[in-house]
Design a protein around this motif. Sequence first.
Motif, PDB file in Angstrom:
ATOM      1  N   LEU A 111     -32.845  -2.429  16.196  1.00  0.00           N
ATOM      2  CA  LEU A 111     -31.908  -2.012  17.273  1.00  0.00           C
ATOM      3  C   LEU A 111     -32.589  -2.042  18.610  1.00  0.00           C
ATOM      4  O   LEU A 111     -33.862  -1.924  18.660  1.00  0.00           O
ATOM      5  CB  LEU A 111     -31.139  -0.577  16.942  1.00  0.00           C
ATOM      6  N   SER A 112     -31.705  -2.004  19.617  1.00  0.00           N
ATOM      7  CA  SER A 112     -32.125  -1.776  20.912  1.00  0.00           C
ATOM      8  C   SER A 112     -31.426  -0.948  21.573  1.00  0.00           C
ATOM      9  O   SER A 112     -30.083  -0.926  21.475  1.00  0.00           O
ATOM     10  CB  SER A 112     -32.614  -3.178  21.793  1.00  0.00           C
ATOM     11  N   LEU A 113     -31.977  -0.201  22.525  1.00  0.00           N
ATOM     12  CA  LEU A 113     -31.404   0.961  23.472  1.00  0.00           C
ATOM     13  C   LEU A 113     -31.459   0.595  24.684  1.00  0.00           C
ATOM     14  O   LEU A 113     -32.943   0.609  25.143  1.00  0.00           O
ATOM     15  CB  LEU A 113     -31.757   2.367  23.029  1.00  0.00           C
ATOM     16  N   PRO A 114     -30.626   0.406  25.661  1.00  0.00           N
ATOM     17  CA  PRO A 114     -30.797   0.517  27.152  1.00  0.00           C
ATOM     18  C   PRO A 114     -31.673   1.670  27.650  1.00  0.00           C
ATOM     19  O   PRO A 114     -31.349   2.655  27.232  1.00  0.00           O
ATOM     20  CB  PRO A 114     -29.613   0.598  27.763  1.00  0.00           C
TER      21      PRO A 114
ATOM     22  N   SER B   1     -38.435   7.408   7.868  1.00  0.00           N
ATOM     23  CA  SER B   1     -37.855   6.671   6.714  1.00  0.00           C
ATOM     24  C   SER B   1     -37.132   7.505   5.723  1.00  0.00           C
ATOM     25  O   SER B   1     -37.471   8.835   5.799  1.00  0.00           O
ATOM     26  CB  SER B   1     -38.746   5.822   5.958  1.00  0.00           C
ATOM     27  N   ALA B   2     -35.941   7.250   5.425  1.00  0.00           N
ATOM     28  CA  ALA B   2     -35.354   8.179   4.381  1.00  0.00           C
ATOM     29  C   ALA B   2     -36.060   8.337   3.270  1.00  0.00           C
ATOM     30  O   ALA B   2     -35.472   8.317   2.102  1.00  0.00           O
ATOM     31  CB  ALA B   2     -33.910   7.889   4.376  1.00  0.00           C
ATOM     32  N   ALA B   3     -37.165   8.752   3.126  1.00  0.00           N
ATOM     33  CA  ALA B   3     -38.007   9.117   1.980  1.00  0.00           C
ATOM     34  C   ALA B   3     -37.409  10.041   1.005  1.00  0.00           C
ATOM     35  O   ALA B   3     -37.671   9.996  -0.167  1.00  0.00           O
ATOM     36  CB  ALA B   3     -39.476   9.542   2.259  1.00  0.00           C
ATOM     37  N   SER B   4     -36.501  11.231   1.654  1.00  0.00           N
ATOM     38  CA  SER B   4     -36.058  12.013   0.593  1.00  0.00           C
ATOM     39  C   SER B   4     -35.238  11.438  -0.375  1.00  0.00           C
ATOM     40  O   SER B   4     -34.847  12.054  -1.438  1.00  0.00           O
ATOM     41  CB  SER B   4     -35.404  13.082   1.590  1.00  0.00           C
ATOM     42  N   HIS B   5     -34.724  10.043  -0.213  1.00  0.00           N
ATOM     43  CA  HIS B   5     -33.872   9.761  -1.111  1.00  0.00           C
ATOM     44  C   HIS B   5     -34.557   8.989  -2.393  1.00  0.00           C
ATOM     45  O   HIS B   5     -34.021   8.443  -3.029  1.00  0.00           O
ATOM     46  CB  HIS B   5     -33.154   8.543  -0.255  1.00  0.00           C
ATOM     47  N   GLY B   6     -35.950   9.238  -2.080  1.00  0.00           N
ATOM     48  CA  GLY B   6     -36.567   9.157  -3.376  1.00  0.00           C
ATOM     49  C   GLY B   6     -37.146   7.704  -3.750  1.00  0.00           C
ATOM     50  O   GLY B   6     -38.101   7.572  -4.712  1.00  0.00           O
ATOM     51  N   ARG B   7     -36.695   6.902  -2.880  1.00  0.00           N
ATOM     52  CA  ARG B   7     -37.299   5.521  -3.191  1.00  0.00           C
ATOM     53  C   ARG B   7     -38.353   5.143  -1.961  1.00  0.00           C
ATOM     54  O   ARG B   7     -38.326   5.769  -0.862  1.00  0.00           O
ATOM     55  CB  ARG B   7     -36.147   4.364  -3.036  1.00  0.00           C
TER      56      ARG B   7
ATOM     57  N   VAL C  57     -33.542   3.644   4.365  1.00  0.00           N
ATOM     58  CA  VAL C  57     -33.111   2.446   5.299  1.00  0.00           C
ATOM     59  C   VAL C  57     -34.383   3.323   6.263  1.00  0.00           C
ATOM     60  O   VAL C  57     -34.737   4.267   6.348  1.00  0.00           O
ATOM     61  CB  VAL C  57     -31.869   2.837   5.856  1.00  0.00           C
ATOM     62  N   GLN C  58     -34.581   2.239   7.065  1.00  0.00           N
ATOM     63  CA  GLN C  58     -35.571   2.581   8.314  1.00  0.00           C
ATOM     64  C   GLN C  58     -35.034   1.992   9.519  1.00  0.00           C
ATOM     65  O   GLN C  58     -34.158   1.032   9.218  1.00  0.00           O
ATOM     66  CB  GLN C  58     -36.903   2.006   8.080  1.00  0.00           C
ATOM     67  N   ILE C  59     -35.113   2.527  10.632  1.00  0.00           N
ATOM     68  CA  ILE C  59     -34.705   2.102  11.842  1.00  0.00           C
ATOM     69  C   ILE C  59     -35.884   2.101  13.066  1.00  0.00           C
ATOM     70  O   ILE C  59     -36.768   2.860  12.870  1.00  0.00           O
ATOM     71  CB  ILE C  59     -33.397   2.807  12.620  1.00  0.00           C
ATOM     72  N   ASP C  60     -35.750   0.890  13.634  1.00  0.00           N
ATOM     73  CA  ASP C  60     -36.590   0.531  14.704  1.00  0.00           C
ATOM     74  C   ASP C  60     -35.939   0.318  15.964  1.00  0.00           C
ATOM     75  O   ASP C  60     -35.182  -0.591  16.306  1.00  0.00           O
ATOM     76  CB  ASP C  60     -37.450  -0.766  14.219  1.00  0.00           C
TER      77      ASP C  60
ATOM     78  N   PRO D 124     -34.733  11.114  20.940  1.00  0.00           N
ATOM     79  CA  PRO D 124     -34.886  12.200  19.948  1.00  0.00           C
ATOM     80  C   PRO D 124     -34.085  12.304  18.779  1.00  0.00           C
ATOM     81  O   PRO D 124     -34.299  12.930  17.658  1.00  0.00           O
ATOM     82  CB  PRO D 124     -35.099  13.478  20.617  1.00  0.00           C
ATOM     83  N   ALA D 125     -32.594  11.822  18.870  1.00  0.00           N
ATOM     84  CA  ALA D 125     -31.561  11.910  17.927  1.00  0.00           C
ATOM     85  C   ALA D 125     -32.100  10.884  16.747  1.00  0.00           C
ATOM     86  O   ALA D 125     -31.040  10.962  15.718  1.00  0.00           O
ATOM     87  CB  ALA D 125     -30.362  11.768  18.364  1.00  0.00           C
ATOM     88  N   GLN D 126     -32.869  10.038  16.855  1.00  0.00           N
ATOM     89  CA  GLN D 126     -33.009   8.863  15.937  1.00  0.00           C
ATOM     90  C   GLN D 126     -33.289   9.410  14.443  1.00  0.00           C
ATOM     91  O   GLN D 126     -32.867   8.804  13.418  1.00  0.00           O
ATOM     92  CB  GLN D 126     -33.846   7.920  16.308  1.00  0.00           C
ATOM     93  N   GLU D 127     -33.833  10.687  14.294  1.00  0.00           N
ATOM     94  CA  GLU D 127     -34.131  11.214  13.156  1.00  0.00           C
ATOM     95  C   GLU D 127     -32.921  11.626  12.361  1.00  0.00           C
ATOM     96  O   GLU D 127     -32.598  11.296  11.051  1.00  0.00           O
ATOM     97  CB  GLU D 127     -35.205  12.459  13.190  1.00  0.00           C
TER      98      GLU D 127
END
Length: 535
Positions: A439-442, A365-371, A466-469, A450-453
Amino acid sequence: MLGQEHVVRALTHALETNRLHHAYLFTGTRGVGKTTLARILAKCLNCATGVTPTPCGVCVPCQEIDAGRFNDLLEVDAATNTRVEEMRELLDNAQYAPVVGRFKVYIIDEVHMLSKHAFNAMLKTLEEPPAHMKFILATTDPQKVPVTVLSRCLQFSLKPMTVDQLVSRIDHILQAEQVPFEPAALRLVARAAHGSVRDSLSVLDQAIAFGSGRVETDAVASLLGVGSDDAVLALAQGVAARDSRAVLEMLDRMIGAGQSAEDVLQDFGRLMQQVALLQLLPDGVAPGAGDPPPAEWLALAAALDAPSVQLCYQIALSGRRDLVHAPDEAAGLTMSFLRMLAFLPGGPAGPGGGSGGAAGGGGLSAASHGRASGGSPLARPAPPVSAARAQAPAIALQPLPDTGPQWLALVDQLPHAGTAMELARNVTWLHRSEQRLHLSLPVHHKLLLPAQERLLALLAALVGPVQIDIRLDGVVADAPRAVEHSVVARDDDLRERRQAAAETSIAQDPLVISLITDFGGRVVQGTVRPRDQAA
Ligand SMILES: [Zn+2]
């Protein structure tokens, strides 16, 4: 002839073995020494001691050539004498034997500027040159010299000086003249010369005059309107620390000092390239570099990871290219650096911001953005960072995507490089629940996971927390995917439709139809391409 050893060696050998050609062509950018070399060659050919690679310099021909009054040496600047009459007149003289020298030497500078007729006139003499005749042609643009002329010349290409070669030359001159200097200033002078010895000397003259007899870094930097390496370094350090305020202040100072945005971005890109090299070569010595790299560079190489260096380099390049479209230079420059700060993992910290620690603990999660992650957008816990963020440059956030097309539009705004981008292009939109994008990835693309971060950091820069799954999908590679849900599928579909359109338009072209019906022609399958791919 500094830096042209390859040419000098070949010419020396030819002179020593008396294997002389009747026409030489020297090519290379301006100021690399083409006409200097031509004059030296004229001395080699005419020195009273005989044809030699080492003209004496004291005999009458040598001295007269140096003084520019040798009767059998004719120098023509084709840029100002392009008319055919002048060329004819010149060449008519060629048939007469030399007056004092061994050879009549014609040096024609910027030969590509000659008119077509003048070239033709010259060609006749080149084809059947009198034995006492030598042509030395020089040009910055050999592409514009007719092949008929090129084929009759022995061609040598002079290389532009490297910054190191120019520095050592300037260093030598200043030591000989006992002018005090700072070594960093010499690099600025050398860089401004763009490979030209002549330019480096004239910049050096200005620098000495400007600095009242001294060559100092700050003075030269302000004379040239370029950043000193220190300023660019400070800028990079600010970026590495995600310190928006430091970066903005530095930019302000550089713009205030009259530096052009283009130069700042170019110098910054050059520094990023050095840092990237350092990251690849652990011993810290780049090939060809003389001195060990400065400690500050090593610190930068450690503070930024390799993808971040690539990202900054890329943004500096595109920022430079986009300057023409920017509202003004300062805005274009500032936006480039804000973009770096926005896209760097860890995001922009506030003024005096620390090391940009990336999302910790909270998973993806993009916690660095403070929320706090996962909460409703309305519930806004206010961790300390948000206060700092308020003072940081405001970057307008976009709404989170709700549909496939919105997702595609978002991906289209990401920087176009890197595995994170590949991941973004290949995932398929499923749905959003609160701040979580599903999202889905084939499965055959799972190496991109590993690039999801990194992807998360890029997205967060555009939409905020935002979070991604990403769910791995066991689909086979060729299974159809909804075109509005993944960039790759959309682009494939677009390409297919353009291809079909191209084929249809060929099939309906009246000329093609008549070729087929009247002459039994046929369209070869697979050779029709949409127009922008034709080349
Ligand atoms: Zn001589």
